[in-house]
Design a protein around this motif. Structure first.
Motif, PDB file in Angstrom:
ATOM      1  N   GLY A  10       0.793  -1.210   0.000  1.00 31.96           N
ATOM      2  CA  GLY A  10       0.000   0.000   0.000  1.00 31.96           C
ATOM      3  C   GLY A  10       0.828   1.263   0.000  1.00 31.96           C
ATOM      4  O   GLY A  10       0.308   2.362   0.006  1.00 31.96           O
ATOM      5  N   LEU A  11       2.167   1.133  -0.008  1.00 33.74           N
ATOM      6  CA  LEU A  11       3.056   2.280  -0.025  1.00 33.74           C
ATOM      7  C   LEU A  11       3.969   2.144  -1.229  1.00 33.74           C
ATOM      8  O   LEU A  11       4.101   1.078  -1.812  1.00 33.74           O
ATOM      9  CB  LEU A  11       3.887   2.314   1.270  1.00 33.74           C
ATOM     10  CG  LEU A  11       3.067   2.437   2.556  1.00 33.74           C
ATOM     11  CD1 LEU A  11       3.985   2.374   3.762  1.00 33.74           C
ATOM     12  CD2 LEU A  11       2.279   3.736   2.578  1.00 33.74           C
ATOM     13  N   PRO A  12       4.654   3.196  -1.650  1.00 27.14           N
ATOM     14  CA  PRO A  12       5.525   3.096  -2.816  1.00 27.14           C
ATOM     15  C   PRO A  12       6.568   2.017  -2.639  1.00 27.14           C
ATOM     16  O   PRO A  12       7.188   1.893  -1.591  1.00 27.14           O
ATOM     17  CB  PRO A  12       6.166   4.497  -2.893  1.00 27.14           C
ATOM     18  CG  PRO A  12       5.172   5.382  -2.224  1.00 27.14           C
ATOM     19  CD  PRO A  12       4.583   4.558  -1.110  1.00 27.14           C
ATOM     20  N   PRO A 168      -6.467  -3.288  -4.054  1.00 20.89           N
ATOM     21  CA  PRO A 168      -7.536  -2.406  -3.580  1.00 20.89           C
ATOM     22  C   PRO A 168      -7.015  -1.122  -2.953  1.00 20.89           C
ATOM     23  O   PRO A 168      -7.660  -0.077  -3.037  1.00 20.89           O
ATOM     24  CB  PRO A 168      -8.281  -3.265  -2.549  1.00 20.89           C
ATOM     25  CG  PRO A 168      -7.302  -4.293  -2.118  1.00 20.89           C
ATOM     26  CD  PRO A 168      -6.472  -4.569  -3.328  1.00 20.89           C
ATOM     27  N   LEU A 169      -5.838  -1.190  -2.348  1.00 22.46           N
ATOM     28  CA  LEU A 169      -5.267  -0.005  -1.718  1.00 22.46           C
ATOM     29  C   LEU A 169      -4.799   1.028  -2.746  1.00 22.46           C
ATOM     30  O   LEU A 169      -4.716   2.220  -2.437  1.00 22.46           O
ATOM     31  CB  LEU A 169      -4.096  -0.393  -0.821  1.00 22.46           C
ATOM     32  CG  LEU A 169      -4.438  -1.214   0.435  1.00 22.46           C
ATOM     33  CD1 LEU A 169      -3.175  -1.658   1.143  1.00 22.46           C
ATOM     34  CD2 LEU A 169      -5.336  -0.415   1.383  1.00 22.46           C
ATOM     35  N   THR A 170      -4.501   0.573  -3.949  1.00 19.51           N
ATOM     36  CA  THR A 170      -3.991   1.490  -4.975  1.00 19.51           C
ATOM     37  C   THR A 170      -5.006   1.738  -6.093  1.00 19.51           C
ATOM     38  O   THR A 170      -4.661   2.333  -7.123  1.00 19.51           O
ATOM     39  CB  THR A 170      -2.684   0.944  -5.580  1.00 19.51           C
ATOM     40  OG1 THR A 170      -2.905  -0.385  -6.075  1.00 19.51           O
ATOM     41  CG2 THR A 170      -1.583   0.911  -4.538  1.00 19.51           C
ATOM     42  N   GLY A 171      -6.243   1.284  -5.913  1.00 19.68           N
ATOM     43  CA  GLY A 171      -7.296   1.599  -6.863  1.00 19.68           C
ATOM     44  C   GLY A 171      -7.326   0.774  -8.124  1.00 19.68           C
ATOM     45  O   GLY A 171      -7.924   1.179  -9.126  1.00 19.68           O
ATOM     46  N   LEU A 174     -11.231  -4.197  -9.885  1.00 18.60           N
ATOM     47  CA  LEU A 174     -11.363  -5.604  -9.517  1.00 18.60           C
ATOM     48  C   LEU A 174     -11.289  -6.542 -10.725  1.00 18.60           C
ATOM     49  O   LEU A 174     -10.582  -7.563 -10.662  1.00 18.60           O
ATOM     50  CB  LEU A 174     -12.666  -5.823  -8.744  1.00 18.60           C
ATOM     51  CG  LEU A 174     -12.961  -7.262  -8.296  1.00 18.60           C
ATOM     52  CD1 LEU A 174     -11.882  -7.771  -7.353  1.00 18.60           C
ATOM     53  CD2 LEU A 174     -14.337  -7.328  -7.637  1.00 18.60           C
ATOM     54  N   PRO A 175     -11.982  -6.266 -11.849  1.00 17.67           N
ATOM     55  CA  PRO A 175     -11.891  -7.174 -12.996  1.00 17.67           C
ATOM     56  C   PRO A 175     -10.467  -7.341 -13.514  1.00 17.67           C
ATOM     57  O   PRO A 175     -10.079  -8.432 -13.954  1.00 17.67           O
ATOM     58  CB  PRO A 175     -12.796  -6.514 -14.045  1.00 17.67           C
ATOM     59  CG  PRO A 175     -13.775  -5.713 -13.249  1.00 17.67           C
ATOM     60  CD  PRO A 175     -12.978  -5.187 -12.090  1.00 17.67           C
ATOM     61  N   ARG A 176      -9.682  -6.256 -13.473  1.00 21.13           N
ATOM     62  CA  ARG A 176      -8.283  -6.358 -13.926  1.00 21.13           C
ATOM     63  C   ARG A 176      -7.498  -7.276 -13.005  1.00 21.13           C
ATOM     64  O   ARG A 176      -6.727  -8.126 -13.462  1.00 21.13           O
ATOM     65  CB  ARG A 176      -7.655  -4.966 -13.972  1.00 21.13           C
ATOM     66  CG  ARG A 176      -6.170  -4.967 -14.345  1.00 21.13           C
ATOM     67  CD  ARG A 176      -5.653  -3.547 -14.546  1.00 21.13           C
ATOM     68  NE  ARG A 176      -4.214  -3.487 -14.681  1.00 21.13           N
ATOM     69  CZ  ARG A 176      -3.548  -3.785 -15.780  1.00 21.13           C
ATOM     70  NH1 ARG A 176      -4.201  -4.177 -16.860  1.00 21.13           N
ATOM     71  NH2 ARG A 176      -2.236  -3.707 -15.821  1.00 21.13           N
ATOM     72  N   PHE A 177      -7.670  -7.113 -11.708  1.00 21.53           N
ATOM     73  CA  PHE A 177      -7.004  -7.993 -10.746  1.00 21.53           C
ATOM     74  C   PHE A 177      -7.402  -9.444 -10.986  1.00 21.53           C
ATOM     75  O   PHE A 177      -6.547 -10.347 -11.008  1.00 21.53           O
ATOM     76  CB  PHE A 177      -7.374  -7.581  -9.320  1.00 21.53           C
ATOM     77  CG  PHE A 177      -7.056  -8.627  -8.282  1.00 21.53           C
ATOM     78  CD1 PHE A 177      -5.762  -8.824  -7.837  1.00 21.53           C
ATOM     79  CD2 PHE A 177      -8.075  -9.428  -7.759  1.00 21.53           C
ATOM     80  CE1 PHE A 177      -5.475  -9.803  -6.892  1.00 21.53           C
ATOM     81  CE2 PHE A 177      -7.802 -10.395  -6.811  1.00 21.53           C
ATOM     82  CZ  PHE A 177      -6.495 -10.586  -6.375  1.00 21.53           C
ATOM     83  N   GLU A 178      -8.688  -9.684 -11.162  1.00 26.68           N
ATOM     84  CA  GLU A 178      -9.173 -11.054 -11.353  1.00 26.68           C
ATOM     85  C   GLU A 178      -8.609 -11.676 -12.623  1.00 26.68           C
ATOM     86  O   GLU A 178      -8.170 -12.834 -12.619  1.00 26.68           O
ATOM     87  CB  GLU A 178     -10.698 -11.059 -11.396  1.00 26.68           C
ATOM     88  CG  GLU A 178     -11.357 -10.712 -10.082  1.00 26.68           C
ATOM     89  CD  GLU A 178     -12.864 -10.601 -10.199  1.00 26.68           C
ATOM     90  OE1 GLU A 178     -13.562 -11.138  -9.311  1.00 26.68           O
ATOM     91  OE2 GLU A 178     -13.347  -9.989 -11.171  1.00 26.68           O
ATOM     92  N   CYS A 209     -10.428   0.336   3.895  1.00 30.00           N
ATOM     93  CA  CYS A 209     -10.485   0.387   2.435  1.00 30.00           C
ATOM     94  C   CYS A 209     -11.820  -0.201   1.950  1.00 30.00           C
ATOM     95  O   CYS A 209     -12.052  -1.413   2.083  1.00 30.00           O
ATOM     96  CB  CYS A 209      -9.322  -0.404   1.835  1.00 30.00           C
ATOM     97  SG  CYS A 209      -9.337  -0.480   0.031  1.00 30.00           S
ATOM     98  N   PRO A 210     -12.711   0.607   1.390  1.00 25.22           N
ATOM     99  CA  PRO A 210     -14.028   0.102   0.968  1.00 25.22           C
ATOM    100  C   PRO A 210     -13.961  -1.008  -0.074  1.00 25.22           C
ATOM    101  O   PRO A 210     -14.866  -1.844  -0.149  1.00 25.22           O
ATOM    102  CB  PRO A 210     -14.709   1.348   0.396  1.00 25.22           C
ATOM    103  CG  PRO A 210     -13.998   2.509   1.029  1.00 25.22           C
ATOM    104  CD  PRO A 210     -12.579   2.059   1.183  1.00 25.22           C
ATOM    105  N   ALA A 211     -12.906  -1.025  -0.881  1.00 29.41           N
ATOM    106  CA  ALA A 211     -12.817  -2.019  -1.958  1.00 29.41           C
ATOM    107  C   ALA A 211     -12.301  -3.371  -1.469  1.00 29.41           C
ATOM    108  O   ALA A 211     -12.446  -4.378  -2.172  1.00 29.41           O
ATOM    109  CB  ALA A 211     -11.893  -1.504  -3.061  1.00 29.41           C
ATOM    110  N   ALA A 212     -11.700  -3.422  -0.293  1.00 24.70           N
ATOM    111  CA  ALA A 212     -11.027  -4.640   0.168  1.00 24.70           C
ATOM    112  C   ALA A 212     -11.934  -5.867   0.248  1.00 24.70           C
ATOM    113  O   ALA A 212     -11.521  -6.964  -0.164  1.00 24.70           O
ATOM    114  CB  ALA A 212     -10.344  -4.390   1.514  1.00 24.70           C
TER     115      ALA A 212
END
Length: 288
Positions: A10-12, A168-171, A174-178, A209-212
């Protein structure tokens, strides 16, 4: 640890070094780590005692008390690991992930998740064990896919994939991750290696994180669709909190990373889980 400062989930990621780190310390350097049996022993800092000697491979106990030929094959989720351990053949395990796999927050390689995992598996691998740590903190699905050729080149018998935290922390959508993760898992499975997944952790950054939750669910959905086992880290961490009387920050003090205490719990639990999925019963003695 200084070498981990640029590899934070979640950090650089900074100037991350992509070289694989093999956990090949001699057993004599790992004796102090130990392997506990049962959650109560872990919480009290007690370590398990009697590990199997290599010459005692034939005395390994199997689940249900059955011999290898008597056990139901349907219950075995990691058949290649099982075959290697029973035949006393060298076992190669690649741990593929981000900062949990790299060991960010651990005081030493031996006290990281990878180090503890290796310590607990080694007594059962009388033919030899190589654990290759391909964890780089701060990375998501895209960076992991770019590193997939190195994982395949390891020619592992087992890959434990750990991811879904940084996306999710970097936006990352979800479909791309999947899509990217599914491609990677299918490519690893095509080599004949056993594959297991690990879901997200219990920590402040993911709780906020709402997306997590969607990524957490996606990891389990991919495991189900591809018939791959998923280690339920999030549920286990919540259970440890209740059973050991510790809070979220005790397990992830900086809000995202596990330190020695959490890594010890995780490494031991994943090792026991792998042995169970391979149909190998753990027979470590419990210290008083």
């Amino acid at each position: 640890m200084a070498q981990h400062e640029s590899h934070r989930d979640g950090l650089p990621a900074g100037d991350a070094v992509g070289q694989a780190k093999e956990q090949t310390s001699p057993d004599t350097q790992r004796d102090a780590q130990g392997c506990s049996v049962g959650v109560s022993g872990l919480g009290e800092g007690k370590t398990g005692g009697s590990a199997h000697e290599a010459s005692q491979r034939d005395q390994v106990a199997f689940s249900g008390g059955a011999s290898p030929s008597e056990e139901g094959a349907a219950a075995v989720r990691l058949p290649r690991v099982r075959q290697k351990l029973l035949a006393a053949e060298p076992l190669r395990v690649t741990l593929f992930g981000s900062s949990t796999t790299e060991g960010v927050g651990a005081s030493s390689p031996a006290t990281s998740y990878a180090g503890v995992f290796e310590t607990c598996i080694r007594p059962y691998a009388s033919g030899g064990l190589t654990v290759i740590n391909r964890g780089i903190g701060g990375q998501g699905a895209a960076e992991m896919q770019a590193r997939l050729p190195a994982v395949l080149a390891d020619q592992p018998d087992l890959v434990i994939w750990q991811g879904g935290v940084n996306d999710p922390l970097t936006g990352v959508p979800l479909p791309r991750f999947e899509d990217m993760t599914r491609q990677d898992l299918q490519a690893i499975c095509a080599t004949g290696a056993d594959v297991a997944l690990m879901d997200l952790q219990w920590c402040r950054l993911l709780d906020e994180c709402p997306a997590a939750p969607a990524f957490q669910a996606a990891v389990h959905a991919m495991g189900q669709a591809l018939h791959l086992p998923v280690f339920p880290r999030l549920a286990r961490m919540h259970a440890w909190g209740k059973e050991l009387g510790v809070g979220r920050e005790d397990l992830s003090p900086d809000g995202v990373h596990m330190y020695d205490f959490g890594y010890r719990l995780l490494g031991q639990a994943v090792a026991d889980w792998v042995l169970t999925l391979a149909g190998i019963a753990q027979t470590r003695a419990i210290e008083p």
